[in-house]
Motif scaffolding. Structure first.
Motif, short mmCIF file in Angstrom:
data_model
loop_
_atom_site.label_atom_id
_atom_site.label_comp_id
_atom_site.label_asym_id
_atom_site.label_seq_id
_atom_site.Cartn_x
_atom_site.Cartn_y
_atom_site.Cartn_z
N LEU A 1 52.68 49.66 42.24
CA LEU A 1 51.68 48.61 42.46
C LEU A 1 52.29 47.30 41.97
CD1 LEU A 1 48.40 50.44 41.31
CD2 LEU A 1 49.50 50.42 43.56
N THR B 1 51.99 44.23 42.70
CA THR B 1 51.21 42.99 42.55
C THR B 1 50.51 42.89 41.20
OG1 THR B 1 49.35 44.08 43.66
CG2 THR B 1 50.81 42.74 45.03
N GLN C 1 40.19 48.45 42.91
CA GLN C 1 40.60 47.69 44.10
C GLN C 1 40.02 46.28 44.10
OE1 GLN C 1 39.49 50.49 47.33
NE2 GLN C 1 41.66 50.41 47.92
N SER C 2 38.87 46.11 43.46
CA SER C 2 38.21 44.80 43.43
C SER C 2 38.96 43.77 42.60
CB SER C 2 36.78 44.94 42.88
OG SER C 2 36.00 45.77 43.72
N THR C 3 40.01 44.20 41.89
CA THR C 3 40.86 43.23 41.19
C THR C 3 41.62 42.35 42.17
OG1 THR C 3 42.67 44.84 41.07
CG2 THR C 3 41.16 44.75 39.19
N GLU C 4 41.56 42.71 43.46
CA GLU C 4 42.24 41.97 44.53
C GLU C 4 43.75 41.95 44.31
OE1 GLU C 4 40.45 38.17 45.27
OE2 GLU C 4 38.55 39.07 45.89
N ALA C 5 44.26 43.05 43.73
CA ALA C 5 45.71 43.15 43.51
C ALA C 5 46.39 43.91 44.65
CB ALA C 5 45.98 43.84 42.19
N ASN C 6 45.71 43.98 45.79
CA ASN C 6 46.27 44.64 46.97
C ASN C 6 46.71 46.06 46.66
OD1 ASN C 6 46.97 44.77 49.68
ND2 ASN C 6 49.08 44.08 49.30
N ILE C 7 45.78 46.85 46.13
CA ILE C 7 46.06 48.21 45.69
C ILE C 7 45.94 49.17 46.86
CG2 ILE C 7 45.25 50.10 44.18
CD1 ILE C 7 44.32 47.80 42.26
N SER C 8 46.99 49.93 47.08
CA SER C 8 47.02 50.87 48.20
C SER C 8 46.24 52.13 47.86
CB SER C 8 48.47 51.23 48.52
OG SER C 8 49.09 51.81 47.38
N GLN C 9 46.08 52.99 48.85
CA GLN C 9 45.40 54.26 48.62
C GLN C 9 46.31 55.23 47.86
OE1 GLN C 9 42.26 55.51 49.20
NE2 GLN C 9 41.68 53.40 49.71
#
Length: 384
Positions: free
Chosen positions: A237, A239, A310-318
């Motif tokens: 991760l 980002t 995911q709401s951290t907006e750090a572009n977290i993948s599945q």
């Protein structure tokens, strides 16, 4: 008269040369430190742990993916810090034995109001220690030291004080005798707290009526529940600018840590452990109760915690692996014996120790277990 005196002298000699046996209940870090310290000081120790292995909330969870990959997670305490010299001496010894290492990564915090990472520390600025290759490595080593007999999967159902013999008698959950002991250490709050009744339907093994002066303090030790979410990703991760962060202004998440960035961990995947807020966990428990949560409940919790991540907006993948675990009563919310460091009844040779005595963290648990061992060591020496 001479014969009578000889018999009395013989009995006194027999009593004085009896081995001073101590039972330690609980294989978390407090119980493990206590058992190890006693054994090193020549006291015979038997440690009982109902789980399959030691660790408590310093356990390492082993999981398997659908395609057979094995994953490891420190799903309880992510690390620990040390401020007391006596605890630091123990930790330095563990470092020299290869049981502990510093986790030298950047840490910070994330604010859900600003949606920004802040308070980012320089690498290694604050010393954070982890067990290697897992948090439970310390407890494993201590429970296997010379002089410590460890019995795992051995649940204690009842503890009795035999007043005539001045001994403690332990009975297993199956009703079988587990032995008699001169000293007793309860390092698990569930041994004494009535909260365990809500989970198992059974009374706690140690009847607080035996401790009238202490029962009010021990009756219902407050705790903070927590859900942990274990995640594994095929790619880093990248980002996220830190490997661990506390979370502000979220009602769902309190912290997140990159487990695979710790020393001596596998890096074939990137693994994260998220912890919920106590408020979130309490709401789920209010809806579902303290019994073991169902798969449906854990799946719901896993999804809600991950969505917040995911709401951290750090572009977290599945992730390719996602599983939740509930810590119903592992994190204490009180310190009941800060100055004494453990609860002690000299007349019954009973010590109660744990992080709920000193401070609600790993250092507090270590400090309390060490203090309990010293109390019993001193009384065992005076009985010889």
């Amino acid at each position: 008269m001479f014969v009578s005196e000889s018999i009395n002298n013989k009995n006194e000699t027999t009593m004085s040369t009896m081995v001073f046996k101590v039972a330690v209940l609980g294989g978390g870090i407090s119980g493990a430190v206590c058992a190890s310290t006693l054994a090193r000081n020549g006291v015979s120790v038997t440690l009982f742990e109902s789980a399959r292995g030691p660790g408590g909330r310093m356990s390492q969870r082993r999981e398997k993916t659908e395609d057979g990959k094995e994953l490891h997670f420190d799903h309880g305490a992510p690390f620990f810090s040390v401020s007391k010299p006596e605890v630091m001496r123990l930790v330095q010894e563990w470092q020299s034995r290869g049981l502990v290492a510093e986790w030298k990564e950047k840490f910070g915090s994330f604010d859900f109001q600003t949606l920004k990472f802040d308070n980012i520390e320089q690498e290694g600025l604050s010393k954070r220690f982890v067990g290697v290759p897992g948090m439970n490595s310390i407890c494993k080593a201590l429970c296997n030291e010379n002089g410590v007999e460890s019995k795992f999967g051995a649940g204690v159902g009842r503890v009795e004080w035999l007043d005539d013999e001045k001994l403690w008698s332990l009975i297993g959950v199956d009703g079988q005798s587990l032995g008699r002991f001169k000293g007793l250490v309860a390092s698990d709050k569930n041994i004494v707290s009535t909260r365990i009744t809500e989970v198992t339907g059974r009374l706690p093994p140690l009847d607080l009526k035996l401790l009238p002066g202490l029962s009010e303090k021990l009756h219902n030790i407050p705790v903070r529940p927590c859900f942990a979410l274990m995640l594994a990703f095929a790619e880093p991760l990248s980002t996220i600018p830190v490997k661990g962060f506390s979370i502000k202004n979220s009602k769902i998440l309190s912290s997140a840590y990159c487990d695979s960035s710790k020393p001596d961990r596998s890096t074939t995947s990137e693994r994260w452990v998220l912890h919920s807020t106590a408020e979130y966990a309490e709401n789920i428990i209010a809806q579902t109760g303290l019994k073991k949560p169902s798969d449906a409940t854990l799946n719901k919790v896993a999804e809600e915690l991950f969505q917040e991540f995911q709401s951290t907006e750090a572009n977290i993948s599945q992730p390719f692996f996602k599983r939740a675990h509930r810590w119903g009563s592992a994190f204490p919310d009180a310190s009941i014996a800060q100055e004494e460091k453990c609860v002690w009844d000299r007349s019954k040779r009973l010590a109660i120790c744990g992080d709920f005595c000193v401070s609600p963290n790993v250092e507090g648990a270590i400090d309390s277990g060490f203090a309990a061992a010293l109390r019993l060591k001193d009384i065992s020496a005076s009985s010889l």
